[in-house]
Design a protein around this motif. Structure first.
Motif, mmCIF file in Angstrom:
data_model
loop_
_atom_site.group_PDB
_atom_site.id
_atom_site.type_symbol
_atom_site.label_atom_id
_atom_site.label_comp_id
_atom_site.label_asym_id
_atom_site.label_seq_id
_atom_site.Cartn_x
_atom_site.Cartn_y
_atom_site.Cartn_z
ATOM 1 N N ASP A 169 0.656 5.625 -0.401
ATOM 2 C CA ASP A 169 -0.110 6.878 -0.530
ATOM 3 C C ASP A 169 0.721 7.885 -1.322
ATOM 4 O OD1 ASP A 169 -2.034 5.772 0.979
ATOM 5 O OD2 ASP A 169 -1.687 6.953 2.789
ATOM 6 N N ARG A 224 0.846 -1.194 0.000
ATOM 7 C CA ARG A 224 0.000 0.000 0.000
ATOM 8 C C ARG A 224 0.883 1.247 0.000
ATOM 9 N NH1 ARG A 224 -2.152 3.895 3.128
ATOM 10 N NH2 ARG A 224 -4.378 4.363 2.953
ATOM 11 N N GLU A 275 -10.593 -0.554 2.536
ATOM 12 C CA GLU A 275 -10.559 0.733 1.841
ATOM 13 C C GLU A 275 -11.332 0.676 0.536
ATOM 14 O OE1 GLU A 275 -6.416 2.907 3.077
ATOM 15 O OE2 GLU A 275 -6.261 1.083 1.872
ATOM 16 N N ASN A 312 -2.714 0.063 -4.344
ATOM 17 C CA ASN A 312 -2.877 -1.217 -3.654
ATOM 18 C C ASN A 312 -3.638 -1.060 -2.328
ATOM 19 O OD1 ASN A 312 -1.284 -2.530 -5.679
ATOM 20 N ND2 ASN A 312 0.579 -1.831 -4.642
ATOM 21 N N PRO A 313 -4.846 -0.483 -2.382
ATOM 22 C CA PRO A 313 -5.621 -0.295 -1.143
ATOM 23 C C PRO A 313 -6.057 -1.636 -0.560
ATOM 24 C CG PRO A 313 -6.978 0.165 -3.063
ATOM 25 C CD PRO A 313 -5.591 -0.053 -3.576
ATOM 26 N N SER A 314 -6.377 -1.607 0.731
ATOM 27 C CA SER A 314 -6.852 -2.814 1.406
ATOM 28 C C SER A 314 -8.299 -3.094 1.015
ATOM 29 C CB SER A 314 -6.751 -2.631 2.925
ATOM 30 O OG SER A 314 -7.632 -1.591 3.340
ATOM 31 N N VAL A 349 -4.278 6.374 -3.429
ATOM 32 C CA VAL A 349 -3.874 5.156 -2.729
ATOM 33 C C VAL A 349 -3.653 4.034 -3.741
ATOM 34 C CG1 VAL A 349 -4.485 3.474 -0.956
ATOM 35 C CG2 VAL A 349 -5.190 5.862 -0.705
#
Length: 715
Positions: free
Chosen positions: A607, A605, A686, A681-683, A679
């Motif tokens: 930012d 992840r 998310e 590779n967000p979770s 962002v």
């Protein structure tokens, strides 16, 4: 970290006898030094030879294997002083720096070196930065070579000639006991080509060997009566030895027919431009074969009278191509003709501009003008040929807007000057002296701060005359590169010694950014071969300056503004110094982008901040642009018929530094700036949250649109 790494290219420096090197001039120079058994190398970075220092730094493993000592010097004077090793010891040494400002800084050491003379070959590789692409005052190294009697080489800009000039330079220095300057112009430094290599040579005498067997000779010391003997030695022994070597080795070259009633004399560095002009006139081919006799001065000082007069024999007209002013070469050649009572007509300045870069267009026009006088029949024959037809060049100055240099997107220096503008709005305009470095761009719109530069590291010293207790304190701007180059000793020691009441702002961006991002004493990065992490504030305290304010985040415009105001209004005695520190954004991006790209590729992840402007809130007065000047800030025309003025807009070059919003907040402008984090590779959470937000926003937008339709229909 330097702006470019040569780790891969330096492997070519290991090429041996009979192999072919292919690359650019800077690397060829380094290879030539190693092939000629150099014992030590030093210098100070500055265009166009900054990359030469970077190559040497990246090649330190190879230099160590060969027993070559390398030092990145604190300034040009320290570099020139290194050549003292060749005064008593038969060691070959080379230093490099930018000319002519580098020569100016190094002048004391160079003058003493030229007086005492050398035993080992001493080579000064000068990056001649002349012309419209230059970043310095327009002067020539030639004048210094004449003043102190350095032999000056100006080789043709191709790799074999440049490599040969290094070998010739060392030998010329040794045979005449005189240091030699090798001038490489911008095009020579970056020209690409190939040449046949030789094996690298270990120095016949290394620095380590010399330390084991110290030598000294009182006759080499520049003190009376030896200094008087040095001058006599220059004219009676060194000069004749140099002339003999230059003639016997044919360092100057002749091309074209031997029998003609006209010819051209050209500086070696201008040869390619001349040949291109002759090609366009149909008088030379792409291989350089010329129908016009050419005498190429690969050695522009000393000039060889007998050699020149031989070239002039049987000629009526000779053109001298000498870029820059005054016309040292043309005047000397005219003197040779006068003393020989020759009737040859010498042409030069007049056909060529007195000053300025000799571009292809300038060269073509001047050579054509010369041939109209010297060889009208030859010119008439080629003018009728179809290849001479060329379209008229439009005057672009009336259509292309002026693009003055400016700060990079996200530059940490921009908020410093935005804060200064806010303080001046409150306290009035101040006397502000600038220095050499990126921060000098603040003298241009939109900031227009700082109006004088006296030299690298001399910004605060330039305000000395104003430090007499006036209504407002003088302010000086200096960079961290200038601070360590000359500023600590010449400017801040001067302020402390004279109990100055002035203000100085040290722009600390962690590197010598303007010369390519090389490390300096206060750099934050680890450096295996250099001492870094030495705070500027600590050095200032060490010379007795107590009022020092350290700011570690220049993007905090409010804090910058308040600290500058405090420095200008405090009752505290003595110098007031603000050290404004934030990392150069270019170097930061070079360091972080590969790491960020690798993290994204690995699925981690990440930012990435971005800033934008709410078009509905922006008032369109563009004060944010006037106080920031960021290249990513531009104007955008709206489709709204009720709003005629374009609003501010942020394009995709934004690096997310946040300066625009900080300026808007500190200056109490419209609150239209917002931050959005992209962002990668967000979770899973998310992703679900983003989906919910999108649906909620979509529902609110549809409800708004529905209400507009209802009220619109009722109307």
């Amino acid at each position: 970290m330097a702006e470019r790494s040569f780790k891969a290219e330096v492997e070519d420096l290991r090429l041996g006898a009979g192999e072919t090197f292919t690359g650019e001039g800077i690397l060829a120079l380094t290879k030539a030094l190693l092939e000629n058994g150099v014992a030590y190398v030093g210098g100070y970075q500055g265009a166009p030879i900054s990359h030469l220092m970077d190559v040497l730094a990246d090649a330190q493993d190879l230099l160590g294997e060969l027993g070559v000592r390398f030092e990145a010097n604190a300034n040009e004077a320290a570099a020139a002083a290194m050549l003292a090793a060749s005064v008593h010891y038969p060691m070959r040494g080379a230093v490099t720096f930018k000319g002519s400002v580098g020569v100016n800084v190094a002048s004391d050491a160079l003058a003493n070196l030229a007086s005492s003379g050398v035993t080992g070959g001493a080579l000064v590789i000068v990056g001649e930065d002349y012309g419209e692409g230059s970043s310095i005052m327009q002067e020539r190294t030639h004048a210094f070579a004449m003043k102190s009697q350095f032999w000056l080489l100006d080789p043709r800009p191709n790799l074999p000639s440049i490599v040969q000039a290094v070998s010739d330079g060392f030998e010329l220095s040794e045979v005449s006991n005189t240091p030699v300057m090798l001038m490489v112009r911008i095009r020579s430094c970056h020209v690409t080509g190939s040449f046949q290599t030789r094996d690298n040579q270990r120095p016949k005498l290394t620095v380590k060997d010399a330390l084991s067997n110290p030598r000294s000779d009182f006759a080499r010391v520049v003190l009376p009566p030896m200094s008087f003997a040095h001058e006599q030695d220059k004219v009676k022994n060194r000069w004749p030895a140099a002339e003999k070597f230059i003639r016997e080795r044919a360092l100057n070259e002749r091309f074209g027919p031997s029998d003609s009633d006209f010819g051209i004399v050209v500086q070696g560095g201008m040869y390619n431009t001349l040949i291109r002009a002759l090609q366009r006139l149909g008088l030379a081919d792409i291989y350089g074969t010329s129908d016009v006799p050419i005498y190429v001065l690969n050695v522009t000082y000393p000039l060889i009278s007998a050699e020149f007069l031989e070239f002039c024999a049987g000629k009526d007209h000779v053109l001298v191509i000498e870029e820059g002013q005054p016309e040292f070469i043309e005047t000397q050649l005219g003197s040779f003709l006068y003393r020989a009572e020759s009737a040859v007509k010498l042409h030069g300045k007049g056909l060529f501009p007195q000053a300025g870069e000799y571009t292809g267009a300038v060269m073509l026009e001047a050579v054509t003008g010369f041939l109209k006088t010297a060889a009208p029949a030859m010119l008439a024959a080629v003018v009728r040929a179809p290849n001479i037809d060329r379209p008229a060049i439009p005057d672009l100055s009336k259509t292309v807007p002026i693009r003055p240099p400016g700060f990079c997107t996200g530059c940490p220096e921009r908020p410093i000057f935005a804060a200064m503008k806010l303080v001046e709005k409150e306290l009035g305009k101040h006397q502000i002296a600038a220095d050499i470095g990126c921060h000098l761009f603040a003298s241009l719109p939109p900031f227009e701060i700082g109006g004088a530069t006296m030299g690298y590291g001399l910004g605060p010293a330039a305000n000395a005359a104003f430090d007499g207790g006036g209504e407002r304190r003088p302010v000086a701007i200096i960079g961290d590169g200038g601070f360590w180059h000359n500023g600590l000793s010449s400017s801040f020691t001067n302020m402390a010694f004279n109990k100055s009441d002035g203000v100085a702002i040290v722009v600390d961006n962690f590197y010598s950014a303007a010369t390519g991002g090389q490390d300096v004493m206060s750099s934050r990065a680890d450096n295996a071969t250099k001492a870094t992490k030495n705070p500027i504030s600590k050095a200032l305290n060490g010379i007795g300056i107590d009022w020092v304010r350290q700011i570690d985040h220049t993007y905090d415009v409010k804090k910058m503004r308040d600290t500058i105001r405090e420095a200008l209004t405090t009752d505290a005695p003595g110098p007031k110094v603000i050290v404004a520190s934030s990392e150069c954004m270019l170097n930061k991006q070079r360091r972080e982008k590969p790491l960020r790209a690798a993290a994204i590729k690995q699925g981690r992840r990440v930012d990435v901040p971005r800033f934008g402007i709410d078009e509905a809130v922006c008032t369109g007065d563009h004060a944010c642009i006037r106080l920031s000047g960021c290249p990513s800030l531009s104007l955008k025309k709206l489709d709204d018929p009720l709003r005629d003025d374009p609003v501010a807009s942020i394009d995709q070059s934004c690096v997310g530094c946040g300066n625009c919003g900080e300026v808007a907040d500190a200056a109490v402008l419209c609150p239209s700036f917002y931050r959005a984090d992209v962002v990668h590779n967000p979770s899973a959470f998310e992703m679900r949250l983003a989906g919910f937000r999108a649906r909620a926003i979509g529902w609110l937008q549809r409800r708004r649109d529905a209400k507009r339709l209802v009220f619109g229909g009722a109307a």
